[in-house]
Write an enzyme that holds these catalytic residues in place. Structure first.
Site, PDB file in Angstrom:
ATOM      1  N   HIS A 181     -11.489  -0.549   6.671  1.00 54.96           N
ATOM      2  CA  HIS A 181     -10.051  -0.792   6.491  1.00 54.96           C
ATOM      3  C   HIS A 181      -9.224  -0.047   7.540  1.00 54.96           C
ATOM      4  O   HIS A 181      -8.525  -0.666   8.331  1.00 54.96           O
ATOM      5  CB  HIS A 181      -9.673  -0.359   5.068  1.00 54.96           C
ATOM      6  CG  HIS A 181      -8.226  -0.506   4.717  1.00 54.96           C
ATOM      7  ND1 HIS A 181      -7.756  -0.380   3.435  1.00 54.96           N
ATOM      8  CD2 HIS A 181      -7.124  -0.738   5.468  1.00 54.96           C
ATOM      9  CE1 HIS A 181      -6.442  -0.551   3.410  1.00 54.96           C
ATOM     10  NE2 HIS A 181      -6.036  -0.768   4.638  1.00 54.96           N
ATOM     11  N   HIS A 192      -0.459   5.545   7.856  1.00 60.45           N
ATOM     12  CA  HIS A 192      -1.590   4.675   7.511  1.00 60.45           C
ATOM     13  C   HIS A 192      -1.730   3.634   8.607  1.00 60.45           C
ATOM     14  O   HIS A 192      -0.754   2.967   8.959  1.00 60.45           O
ATOM     15  CB  HIS A 192      -1.379   3.984   6.165  1.00 60.45           C
ATOM     16  CG  HIS A 192      -2.386   2.891   5.905  1.00 60.45           C
ATOM     17  ND1 HIS A 192      -3.752   3.122   5.940  1.00 60.45           N
ATOM     18  CD2 HIS A 192      -2.240   1.569   5.646  1.00 60.45           C
ATOM     19  CE1 HIS A 192      -4.392   1.984   5.697  1.00 60.45           C
ATOM     20  NE2 HIS A 192      -3.489   1.028   5.525  1.00 60.45           N
ATOM     21  N   HIS A 204      -4.617   0.673  10.703  1.00 61.57           N
ATOM     22  CA  HIS A 204      -5.871  -0.064  10.755  1.00 61.57           C
ATOM     23  C   HIS A 204      -6.454   0.103  12.165  1.00 61.57           C
ATOM     24  O   HIS A 204      -7.032  -0.829  12.720  1.00 61.57           O
ATOM     25  CB  HIS A 204      -5.644  -1.540  10.419  1.00 61.57           C
ATOM     26  CG  HIS A 204      -4.973  -1.766   9.098  1.00 61.57           C
ATOM     27  ND1 HIS A 204      -4.280  -2.910   8.793  1.00 61.57           N
ATOM     28  CD2 HIS A 204      -4.898  -0.982   7.997  1.00 61.57           C
ATOM     29  CE1 HIS A 204      -3.796  -2.822   7.544  1.00 61.57           C
ATOM     30  NE2 HIS A 204      -4.157  -1.651   7.056  1.00 61.57           N
ATOM     31  N   GLU A 252       0.802  -1.227   0.000  1.00 57.42           N
ATOM     32  CA  GLU A 252       0.000   0.000   0.000  1.00 57.42           C
ATOM     33  C   GLU A 252       0.840   1.285   0.000  1.00 57.42           C
ATOM     34  O   GLU A 252       0.367   2.323   0.450  1.00 57.42           O
ATOM     35  CB  GLU A 252      -0.939   0.000   1.208  1.00 57.42           C
ATOM     36  CG  GLU A 252      -1.975  -1.095   1.160  1.00 57.42           C
ATOM     37  CD  GLU A 252      -3.075  -0.871   2.168  1.00 57.42           C
ATOM     38  OE1 GLU A 252      -4.194  -0.552   1.755  1.00 57.42           O
ATOM     39  OE2 GLU A 252      -2.819  -1.002   3.380  1.00 57.42           O
TER      40      GLU A 252
HETATM   41 ZN    ZN Z   1      -4.004  -0.914   5.054  1.00 61.04          ZN
END
Ligand code: ZN
Length: 267
Positions: free
Chosen positions: A200, A129, A131, A110
């Site tokens: 996500h 980023h 989760h 990603e």
């Molecule tokens: Zn992710």
């Protein structure tokens, strides 16, 4: 359409050569911006450790920094748990998500989250980023994530929700695995500090590594506190004026948190 003159034909031929030269260059790895400053490298490694220590990321999730020598390059660890990152794990990428010198290291799938946000937002110096489970409810329900208290004032700019089905259809694997999806996510983020990714996680940005980490930590805390407050009844949020006024003040004082979190994470 009139026939092309000699000058136009020459220009076209030159363009073709330029395209051929460009294609040949793209077949090679992008040029390195050179070594980042030791301070930036140190901050990025610390950011990985802090985000793990503060519970923002677990074995998954990542944080990047724009290269201090070239704005079209960024730094991101190889695919691994953030809490274990060392300087040797940090890789350099161009804004297409291509590694400059992979040396056998596997990049995060990603990484296009980072490349496309850096491309779209010249003001952004670092991207997180995660989760983060505290944020997930606000990405899957109709309740917007809003600033409950002053430390999350950056949420006054809104926390838009990215719906991957609008770009990839109903059968994606939920991951931002190419430029197209990264670009769509960056578009959803717009000028905000936080974008939630439905089902996500989230992306959180800052103008440097320290502020991006601080925003990621307080986005998590705000989500927990907002959910608690909503159970008590109607909630009074920071208004746009309050949020806009305090946000830069918090960013200016980031070292108070950074020093504390760093000492805890690297002890
Ligand atoms: Zn992710």
């Amino acid at each position: 359409m009139k026939a092309l003159g000699r000058r136009e034909l020459m220009a076209l031929a030159g363009g073709g050569l330029a395209v051929a030269a460009f294609s040949a260059a793209r077949a090679q790895a992008p040029a390195s911006a050179g070594a980042p400053s030791p301070k930036l490298l140190d901050e990025l490694v610390a950011a990985n450790r802090i985000l793990a220590d503060q519970g923002v990321v677990d074995g998954f999730g990542h944080v990047s920094a724009r290269h201090d020598k070239r704005p079209d390059r960024f730094l991101l660890a190889r695919s691994m748990a953030p809490g274990l990152v060392t300087p040797a794990d940090i890789m350099e990428f161009d804004l297409d998500g291509v590694a400059v010198d992979p040396r056998g290291r596997t990049p995060y799938i990603e990484r296009f989250i980072h490349s496309e946000i850096f491309r779209a937002r010249a003001d952004v110096g670092a991207v997180v980023h995660s989760h983060n489970p505290a944020l997930i409810p606000f990405g899957v329900s109709k309740v917007p994530l809003r600033p409950v208290y002053h430390m999350a004032s950056f949420l006054g700019a809104g926390a838009p929700v990215f719906e991957i089905r609008e770009v990839a259809g109903p059968q994606s694997d939920m991951l931002i695995r190419d430029v197209r999806l990264g670009r769509a996510l960056a578009r959803t983020l717009g000028r905000s500090t936080v974008a939630l990714m439905r089902g996500h996680g989230a992306v959180v940005v800052g103008d440097n590594v320290k502020t991006a980490v601080m925003h990621a930590v307080y986005a998590q805390i705000d989500a927990v506190v907002q959910a608690q407050a909503m159970q008590l009844g109607p909630v009074t949020y920071l208004n746009p004026s309050e949020a806009a006024k305090i946000a830069p003040q918090n960013d200016a004082l980031v070292d108070k948190n950074w020093d504390l979190w760093r000492a805890h994470a690297l002890k």
